[in-house]
Design a protein around this motif. Sequence first.
Motif, PDB file in Angstrom:
ATOM      1  N   GLY A  58       0.739  -1.164  -0.113  1.00  0.00           N
ATOM      2  CA  GLY A  58       0.056  -0.008   0.113  1.00  0.00           C
ATOM      3  C   GLY A  58       0.946   1.211  -0.052  1.00  0.00           C
ATOM      4  N   SER A  59       1.908   1.221   0.919  1.00  0.00           N
ATOM      5  CA  SER A  59       2.717   2.431   0.868  1.00  0.00           C
ATOM      6  C   SER A  59       3.603   2.629  -0.682  1.00  0.00           C
ATOM      7  CB  SER A  59       3.767   2.340   1.997  1.00  0.00           C
ATOM      8  OG  SER A  59       3.081   2.363   3.333  1.00  0.00           O
ATOM      9  N   ASN A  60       3.852   1.461  -1.036  1.00  0.00           N
ATOM     10  CA  ASN A  60       4.547   1.784  -2.490  1.00  0.00           C
ATOM     11  C   ASN A  60       3.792   2.370  -3.395  1.00  0.00           C
ATOM     12  OD1 ASN A  60       7.370   0.612  -1.912  1.00  0.00           O
ATOM     13  ND2 ASN A  60       6.511  -1.295  -2.205  1.00  0.00           N
ATOM     14  N   LYS A  61       2.304   1.876  -3.417  1.00  0.00           N
ATOM     15  CA  LYS A  61       1.330   2.405  -4.374  1.00  0.00           C
ATOM     16  C   LYS A  61       1.166   4.201  -3.911  1.00  0.00           C
ATOM     17  CE  LYS A  61      -1.248  -2.069  -5.068  1.00  0.00           C
ATOM     18  NZ  LYS A  61      -2.575  -2.421  -4.932  1.00  0.00           N
ATOM     19  N   ALA A  62       1.241   4.233  -2.698  1.00  0.00           N
ATOM     20  CA  ALA A  62       0.922   5.761  -2.517  1.00  0.00           C
ATOM     21  C   ALA A  62       2.335   6.358  -2.797  1.00  0.00           C
ATOM     22  CB  ALA A  62       0.859   5.730  -0.919  1.00  0.00           C
ATOM     23  N   VAL A  63       3.361   5.791  -2.710  1.00  0.00           N
ATOM     24  CA  VAL A  63       4.689   6.645  -3.098  1.00  0.00           C
ATOM     25  C   VAL A  63       4.496   6.884  -4.645  1.00  0.00           C
ATOM     26  CG1 VAL A  63       7.225   6.292  -3.451  1.00  0.00           C
ATOM     27  CG2 VAL A  63       6.016   5.893  -1.254  1.00  0.00           C
ATOM     28  N   ILE A  64       4.157   5.930  -5.228  1.00  0.00           N
ATOM     29  CA  ILE A  64       4.076   5.886  -6.779  1.00  0.00           C
ATOM     30  C   ILE A  64       3.043   7.037  -7.293  1.00  0.00           C
ATOM     31  CG2 ILE A  64       3.295   4.688  -8.849  1.00  0.00           C
ATOM     32  CD1 ILE A  64       4.563   2.308  -7.788  1.00  0.00           C
ATOM     33  N   THR A  65       1.801   6.987  -6.717  1.00  0.00           N
ATOM     34  CA  THR A  65       0.893   7.840  -6.875  1.00  0.00           C
ATOM     35  C   THR A  65       1.305   9.484  -6.615  1.00  0.00           C
ATOM     36  OG1 THR A  65      -1.004   6.330  -6.569  1.00  0.00           O
ATOM     37  CG2 THR A  65      -1.498   8.578  -6.398  1.00  0.00           C
ATOM     38  N   MET A  66       1.750   9.673  -5.303  1.00  0.00           N
ATOM     39  CA  MET A  66       2.226  11.000  -4.865  1.00  0.00           C
ATOM     40  C   MET A  66       3.372  11.575  -5.776  1.00  0.00           C
ATOM     41  SD  MET A  66       0.093  11.582  -2.733  1.00  0.00           S
ATOM     42  CE  MET A  66       0.235  13.065  -1.685  1.00  0.00           C
ATOM     43  N   THR A  67       4.439  10.686  -6.080  1.00  0.00           N
ATOM     44  CA  THR A  67       5.303  11.274  -6.856  1.00  0.00           C
ATOM     45  C   THR A  67       4.840  11.431  -8.492  1.00  0.00           C
ATOM     46  OG1 THR A  67       6.996   9.599  -5.850  1.00  0.00           O
ATOM     47  CG2 THR A  67       7.629  10.441  -7.934  1.00  0.00           C
ATOM     48  N   GLN A  72       3.265  15.710 -12.304  1.00  0.00           N
ATOM     49  CA  GLN A  72       2.165  16.257 -13.043  1.00  0.00           C
ATOM     50  C   GLN A  72       1.779  17.717 -12.902  1.00  0.00           C
ATOM     51  OE1 GLN A  72      -0.871  13.345 -12.118  1.00  0.00           O
ATOM     52  NE2 GLN A  72      -1.360  13.285 -14.376  1.00  0.00           N
ATOM     53  N   TYR A  73       2.287  18.047 -11.725  1.00  0.00           N
ATOM     54  CA  TYR A  73       1.979  19.556 -11.304  1.00  0.00           C
ATOM     55  C   TYR A  73       3.314  20.221 -10.774  1.00  0.00           C
ATOM     56  CZ  TYR A  73      -2.854  17.612 -11.571  1.00  0.00           C
ATOM     57  OH  TYR A  73      -3.925  17.249 -12.084  1.00  0.00           O
ATOM     58  N   PRO A  74       4.006  20.556 -11.428  1.00  0.00           N
ATOM     59  CA  PRO A  74       5.261  21.302 -11.173  1.00  0.00           C
ATOM     60  C   PRO A  74       5.205  22.490 -10.555  1.00  0.00           C
ATOM     61  CG  PRO A  74       5.130  21.060 -13.560  1.00  0.00           C
ATOM     62  CD  PRO A  74       4.080  20.356 -13.156  1.00  0.00           C
ATOM     63  N   MET A  76       2.843  23.221  -8.388  1.00  0.00           N
ATOM     64  CA  MET A  76       2.131  22.945  -7.095  1.00  0.00           C
ATOM     65  C   MET A  76       2.460  24.214  -6.015  1.00  0.00           C
ATOM     66  SD  MET A  76       1.969  19.538  -4.734  1.00  0.00           S
ATOM     67  CE  MET A  76       1.691  18.432  -6.344  1.00  0.00           C
ATOM     68  N   ASP A  77       1.488  24.556  -5.368  1.00  0.00           N
ATOM     69  CA  ASP A  77       1.773  25.297  -4.074  1.00  0.00           C
ATOM     70  C   ASP A  77       2.675  24.777  -3.305  1.00  0.00           C
ATOM     71  OD1 ASP A  77       0.484  27.423  -2.338  1.00  0.00           O
ATOM     72  OD2 ASP A  77       0.680  25.712  -1.237  1.00  0.00           O
ATOM     73  N   GLU A  78       3.710  25.709  -2.824  1.00  0.00           N
ATOM     74  CA  GLU A  78       4.901  25.462  -2.169  1.00  0.00           C
ATOM     75  C   GLU A  78       4.612  24.584  -0.661  1.00  0.00           C
ATOM     76  OE1 GLU A  78       8.447  27.394   0.354  1.00  0.00           O
ATOM     77  OE2 GLU A  78       7.556  28.642  -1.661  1.00  0.00           O
ATOM     78  N   THR A  79       3.461  24.981   0.015  1.00  0.00           N
ATOM     79  CA  THR A  79       3.134  24.218   1.230  1.00  0.00           C
ATOM     80  C   THR A  79       2.347  22.917   0.745  1.00  0.00           C
ATOM     81  OG1 THR A  79       2.338  26.469   1.976  1.00  0.00           O
ATOM     82  CG2 THR A  79       1.550  24.570   3.278  1.00  0.00           C
ATOM     83  N   LEU A  80       1.590  22.759  -0.214  1.00  0.00           N
ATOM     84  CA  LEU A  80       1.405  21.581  -0.756  1.00  0.00           C
ATOM     85  C   LEU A  80       2.290  20.488  -0.868  1.00  0.00           C
ATOM     86  CD1 LEU A  80      -1.304  19.593  -0.939  1.00  0.00           C
ATOM     87  CD2 LEU A  80      -1.315  20.554  -3.106  1.00  0.00           C
ATOM     88  N   TYR A  81       3.286  21.113  -1.819  1.00  0.00           N
ATOM     89  CA  TYR A  81       4.623  20.267  -2.497  1.00  0.00           C
ATOM     90  C   TYR A  81       5.479  19.863  -0.992  1.00  0.00           C
ATOM     91  CZ  TYR A  81       8.736  19.136  -4.760  1.00  0.00           C
ATOM     92  OH  TYR A  81       9.964  18.307  -5.137  1.00  0.00           O
ATOM     93  N   HIS A  82       5.415  20.737   0.022  1.00  0.00           N
ATOM     94  CA  HIS A  82       6.265  20.237   1.054  1.00  0.00           C
ATOM     95  C   HIS A  82       5.441  18.933   1.978  1.00  0.00           C
ATOM     96  CE1 HIS A  82       8.762  20.487   4.742  1.00  0.00           C
ATOM     97  NE2 HIS A  82       7.475  20.504   5.432  1.00  0.00           N
ATOM     98  N   LEU A  83       4.082  19.132   1.972  1.00  0.00           N
ATOM     99  CA  LEU A  83       3.175  18.219   2.696  1.00  0.00           C
ATOM    100  C   LEU A  83       3.321  16.701   2.088  1.00  0.00           C
ATOM    101  CD1 LEU A  83       0.164  20.248   3.504  1.00  0.00           C
ATOM    102  CD2 LEU A  83       1.731  19.026   5.016  1.00  0.00           C
ATOM    103  N   VAL A  84       3.274  16.911   0.568  1.00  0.00           N
ATOM    104  CA  VAL A  84       3.506  15.674  -0.346  1.00  0.00           C
ATOM    105  C   VAL A  84       5.018  14.945  -0.161  1.00  0.00           C
ATOM    106  CG1 VAL A  84       3.635  14.700  -2.562  1.00  0.00           C
ATOM    107  CG2 VAL A  84       1.748  16.211  -2.007  1.00  0.00           C
ATOM    108  N   GLU A  85       5.816  15.871   0.176  1.00  0.00           N
ATOM    109  CA  GLU A  85       7.298  15.470   0.359  1.00  0.00           C
ATOM    110  C   GLU A  85       7.472  14.817   1.550  1.00  0.00           C
ATOM    111  OE1 GLU A  85      10.323  15.353  -1.476  1.00  0.00           O
ATOM    112  OE2 GLU A  85       9.181  15.785  -3.254  1.00  0.00           O
ATOM    113  N   THR A  86       6.862  15.631   2.690  1.00  0.00           N
ATOM    114  CA  THR A  86       6.677  14.694   3.856  1.00  0.00           C
ATOM    115  C   THR A  86       6.195  13.252   3.909  1.00  0.00           C
ATOM    116  OG1 THR A  86       6.746  16.911   4.998  1.00  0.00           O
ATOM    117  CG2 THR A  86       6.175  15.210   6.280  1.00  0.00           C
ATOM    118  N   PHE A  87       5.021  13.224   3.395  1.00  0.00           N
ATOM    119  CA  PHE A  87       4.374  12.033   3.223  1.00  0.00           C
ATOM    120  C   PHE A  87       5.150  11.112   2.668  1.00  0.00           C
ATOM    121  CE2 PHE A  87       1.789   8.887   0.694  1.00  0.00           C
ATOM    122  CZ  PHE A  87       1.138   8.443   1.655  1.00  0.00           C
TER     123      PHE A  87
END
Length: 102
Positions: A58-67, A72-74, A76-87
Amino acid sequence: IEKQKRDYEALEEKIKKYAYQDESSKEGLETMMLKSMVKMKTMMNHDVHHLCKMLIEGSNKAVITMTSLLNQYPDMDETLYHLVETFLETAKQHIETWKIYL
């Protein structure tokens, strides 16, 4: 597993704070977090080996999806980008922890 739960709950709070500031992202983020928590609760009835295998998958799938979303959205808002990177970093750390139980 308890550490993962705490990590994701903390991240969920940050995402909720962000989502309520940016209404356009609220629905997608809430859906993602809800699905993750449902899966986590569903998996609690399995043996350790099976549970860790499911968590890694499940985590591998999430990593693929989030990456993919990051790519797709280069713009992206900086705050959201940081949250995705943290995830992503959190998910990768947990995957490494679970490997020893396979």
